[in-house]
Design a protein around this motif. Structure first.
Motif, PDB file in Angstrom:
ATOM      1  N   ARG A 181      -4.131   7.310  -2.031  1.00  0.00           N
ATOM      2  CA  ARG A 181      -3.927   5.922  -1.588  1.00  0.00           C
ATOM      3  C   ARG A 181      -3.866   5.004  -2.808  1.00  0.00           C
ATOM      4  NH1 ARG A 181      -6.499   4.297   3.582  1.00  0.00           N
ATOM      5  NH2 ARG A 181      -6.778   6.135   4.881  1.00  0.00           N
ATOM      6  N   ILE A 182      -2.845   4.173  -2.844  1.00  0.00           N
ATOM      7  CA  ILE A 182      -2.733   3.197  -3.935  1.00  0.00           C
ATOM      8  C   ILE A 182      -2.450   1.830  -3.326  1.00  0.00           C
ATOM      9  CG2 ILE A 182      -1.484   2.509  -6.024  1.00  0.00           C
ATOM     10  CD1 ILE A 182      -0.552   5.397  -6.321  1.00  0.00           C
ATOM     11  N   CYS A 183      -3.256   0.865  -3.725  1.00  0.00           N
ATOM     12  CA  CYS A 183      -3.017  -0.508  -3.278  1.00  0.00           C
ATOM     13  C   CYS A 183      -2.559  -1.291  -4.499  1.00  0.00           C
ATOM     14  CB  CYS A 183      -4.318  -1.092  -2.733  1.00  0.00           C
ATOM     15  SG  CYS A 183      -4.130  -2.793  -2.201  1.00  0.00           S
ATOM     16  N   CYS A 228     -12.159   8.324   2.889  1.00  0.00           N
ATOM     17  CA  CYS A 228     -11.598   6.974   3.030  1.00  0.00           C
ATOM     18  C   CYS A 228     -12.130   6.302   4.295  1.00  0.00           C
ATOM     19  CB  CYS A 228     -10.087   7.043   3.059  1.00  0.00           C
ATOM     20  SG  CYS A 228      -9.433   8.258   4.210  1.00  0.00           S
ATOM     21  N   PHE A 236       0.841  -1.189   0.000  1.00  0.00           N
ATOM     22  CA  PHE A 236       0.000   0.000   0.000  1.00  0.00           C
ATOM     23  C   PHE A 236       0.881   1.246   0.000  1.00  0.00           C
ATOM     24  CE2 PHE A 236      -3.438   2.799   1.333  1.00  0.00           C
ATOM     25  CZ  PHE A 236      -4.554   2.183   0.776  1.00  0.00           C
ATOM     26  N   THR A 295      -9.977  -2.493  -6.113  1.00  0.00           N
ATOM     27  CA  THR A 295      -9.021  -2.004  -5.132  1.00  0.00           C
ATOM     28  C   THR A 295      -9.753  -1.773  -3.799  1.00  0.00           C
ATOM     29  OG1 THR A 295      -7.244  -0.444  -4.722  1.00  0.00           O
ATOM     30  CG2 THR A 295      -9.251   0.446  -5.721  1.00  0.00           C
ATOM     31  N   ALA A 322      -9.134   3.447  -1.038  1.00  0.00           N
ATOM     32  CA  ALA A 322      -8.458   3.963  -2.231  1.00  0.00           C
ATOM     33  C   ALA A 322      -9.490   4.374  -3.281  1.00  0.00           C
ATOM     34  CB  ALA A 322      -7.511   2.908  -2.793  1.00  0.00           C
ATOM     35  N   GLN A 336      -6.472  10.491  -5.104  1.00  0.00           N
ATOM     36  CA  GLN A 336      -5.547   9.363  -5.382  1.00  0.00           C
ATOM     37  C   GLN A 336      -4.339   9.369  -4.418  1.00  0.00           C
ATOM     38  OE1 GLN A 336      -6.288  11.219  -8.654  1.00  0.00           O
ATOM     39  NE2 GLN A 336      -8.166  10.062  -8.345  1.00  0.00           N
ATOM     40  N   CYS A 354     -11.000   7.781  -2.273  1.00  0.00           N
ATOM     41  CA  CYS A 354     -10.122   8.961  -2.160  1.00  0.00           C
ATOM     42  C   CYS A 354     -10.231   9.831  -3.416  1.00  0.00           C
ATOM     43  CB  CYS A 354      -8.677   8.523  -1.950  1.00  0.00           C
ATOM     44  SG  CYS A 354      -7.563   9.925  -1.829  1.00  0.00           S
TER      45      CYS A 354
END
Lengths: 390, 255
Positions: B211-213, B66, B53, B199, B203, B209, B206
């Motif tokens: 948060r990136i998983c 989120c 993450f 995802t 994420a 962007q 949000c």
């Protein structure tokens, strides 16, 4: 709540139940060690309380898991700890260590009382006789040879029991000491501190009860025993308190980030319970009283009063130590920026009333045991009275 | 007039019956149909993945979307959080003010320090770090906390005894006891969504962007690309837990 705590830390996870658990196991370990000092090391001064200490250890042991069970979110799964243990976890050893220790103490008591139970069996009739035979596991022989074997077994089990008692309680300390996430708990000294404080609480509870019961029931008291208990209590409390202070001192001297937060904890949330009560009133007080009792020639009555007060204060001191460790460690946020609060409710499932009941039950059970097999000097008193009549 | 009333009544009954039938059939369709099942992957295939993450603190605006999305998706109990957002405000005297009112589920409604006095301010979203050497799985006495083959730290609710040892062991405050079911709970990285090729809820929600998983082992995954190009930090690396939640723009004040 003061400062910033992580949102999940607002609620304290381990309650007063987890304060009681190390307290009770400490009483177990301490009481067992006192009994072993007589049975194994032959300290004759402790003979009058040797049986009482052994039975106390067993009774406290029976109730040690009770606060844990009350605390578990899923108590019906408690046996998972032995069915699917994760041996990477310090906690997974609890079931096994506890069971081994319980078996040792149980058989030590069994061998100790076997002779007396055989005598009772001989005089008994009907159902009582059958129950006694069952308790004796059918072993109803009694002669000089069997008595010698019983004594040998008691000595042997006491020898094996000492390291297991130390492991049981040292391990409880390790449960806390190995939590690297918590700056108040994380120290390799924790398990040694726990062992010492356990011995202090064990000697204190035996001293307190011995003086209380003999006073209440007007039984003869052995001054030699009281003197020995007083010296032991003094020595072990010095060890326990010094270790604890040395730990805090070394953290303070290192002046790392850890001290920056612990300083706030000790000077703030724990000031009353740790500094005022645990260190000053309940440690310094008994230290001075026991020192006066050991070094000065005080009148016997005053010396014994000092011992009684010291034992009571040290019982509270160890309970406070458990509270300050278990609860204190959770008050401090892992954000290192704030503190949460905790006060148990009176009638909660894990509240003060339940805690009081859990701590009192072992004493009531001891009282019942005393009725069946009197602990202190009553036999001597009876025989003395019989001799006087004749 | 009377005919009209009859007509209306008949019409009403017809509509009511049609409506009831529609609701019944609709319910059956919604709950009875198998829907899209997650693809069952073999252990071997799962082991090829390693979920991680990324949080870009420079993009977070502290809106709390989120936290709300996570709460709705995972039925998080009141007053506990699988994810939350912290606000850091450093004033001109270098005093650090940190807060996260109710995990920022309703964002931040009041200021901690006056605007004129503010030197620096930023938001830091937090969630389980899904550490490779997680302290929580180490201490679980019954093995209920475990690592999935694809690198997610999960809890087997059917085995957890609710002792709370994992809560104590987590250096990041990510775990709690769900008192409704008596077991430990935490972020699952929306494991149920990951295996539907979706995802995480946080994420998805949000708007920036932040948060990136993604799969750390896939060279072309957005997560891997950012980590290969940017400088990042970890929370409490001194704990030796080897976290897999990476932070861009992490300030020294963040613990």
């Amino acid at each position: 709540m003061e400062g910033f705590v992580f949102p999940n830390e607002v609620h304290v996870t381990w309650t007063v139940m987890i304060v009681l658990y190390p307290y009770i196991t400490g009483l177990v370990a301490g009481a067992f060690i006192v009994s072993s000092l007589y049975h194994l090391f032959g300290i004759q001064a402790l003979k009058p309380i040797a049986t009482f200490s052994l039975v106390s250890a067993f009774v406290f042991l029976l109730f040690a898991p009770l606060p844990l069970l009350n605390h578990l979110g899923r108590p019906e799964r408690a046996m998972n700890i032995m069915i699917t243990p994760n041996f990477r976890s310090a906690m997974s050893g609890f079931g096994f260590v506890y069971l081994i220790y319980a078996v040792i103490v149980f058989f030590e008591i069994w061998f100790h009382f076997r002779g007396m139970m055989v005598e009772k069996w001989r005089e008994a009739a009907g159902l009582k006789r059958k129950l006694l035979k069952l308790s004796l596991l059918g072993s109803t022989d009694r002669n000089e040879r069997t008595d010698a074997i019983d004594r040998m077994m008691v000595r042997g089990l006491a020898g094996v029991g000492i390291p297991v008692a130390l492991i049981l309680h040292g391990y409880v300390g390790f449960l806390f000491g190995s939590i690297k996430a918590n700056p108040w708990w994380s120290t390799p000294l924790m398990f040694i501190i726990f062992i010492f404080s356990a011995i202090v609480s064990g000697i204190a509870v035996l001293t307190f009860l011995y003086q209380f019961v003999t006073w209440r029931q007007r039984l003869p008291v052995s001054q030699r025993t009281l003197n020995a208990l007083g010296r032991l209590l003094w020595a072990f409390m010095i060890g326990a308190v010094s270790l604890e202070l040395m730990e805090v001192l070394s953290v303070a001297y290192e002046q790392t980030e850890r001290w920056a937060v612990l300083k706030e904890l000790i000077g703030g949330k724990l000031f009353v319970s740790y500094v005022v009560f645990q260190l000053f009133i309940c440690s310094l007080g008994p230290f001075l009283l026991l020192m006066a009792r050991t070094l000065l020639r005080l009148p016997q009555r005053l010396a014994n009063s000092f011992l009684f007060i010291s034992a009571a204060l040290l019982l509270i001191q160890v309970l406070l130590m458990r509270w300050n460790v278990v609860i204190g460690g959770q008050l401090l946020s892992k954000s290192y920026r704030g503190f949460t609060s905790y006060l148990p409710g009176l009638f909660d499932k894990e509240g003060i009333l339940v805690a009081g009941i859990i701590i009192i039950i072992p004493f009531l059970l001891l009282r019942q045991f005393d009725r069946a097999f009197p602990f202190f000097g009553r036999e001597e008193k009876a025989s003395a009275a019989g001799a006087a009549k004749r | 007039m009377g005919d009209n009333t009859d007509l209306n009544r008949r019409r009403f009954i017809q509509l009511a019956l049609a409506g009831a039938t529609g609701a019944f059939v609709g319910t059956l369709t919604a709950f009875g149909a198998p829907g899209e099942k997650p693809e069952l992957r073999s252990m071997q295939d799962l082991s090829k993945l390693e979920w991680g993450f990324l949080v870009d603190t420079t993009r977070c605006i502290g809106c709390g979307s989120c936290v709300r999305a996570c709460s709705a998706e995972n039925d998080v109990p009141d007053s506990f959080y699988r994810t939350w957002v912290e606000r850091y405000e450093i004033d001109k005297d270098h005093e650090v003010h940190v807060d996260s009112p109710q995990g920022a589920i309703e964002s931040f409604k009041t200021d901690q320090c006056e605007k004129q006095r503010l030197a620096k301010g930023f938001f830091v979203p937090k969630l389980c770090n899904h550490c490779r050497a997680s302290a929580c799985t180490q201490v679980c006495p019954v093995g209920a906390s475990f690592h999935s083959p694809d690198g997610v730290v999960l809890i087997d609710r059917s085995r957890c005894v609710g002792c709370g040892y994992c809560v104590q062991a987590c250096p990041y405050g990510c775990r709690y006891i769900d008192h409704d079911i008596g077991t430990a709970d935490k972020c699952t990285l929306c494991y149920h969504r990951l295996h539907r090729d979706l995802t995480t809820a946080c994420a998805t929600a949000c708007p920036r962007q932040a948060r990136i998983c993604g799969d750390l082992r896939a060279p072309d995954s957005p997560l891997r690309r950012v980590l290969d190009q940017r400088r990042y930090g970890l929370l409490k690396p001194e704990m030796g837990t080897d976290p897999k939640c990476y932070y861009l723009g992490l300030d020294l004040e963040v613990k």
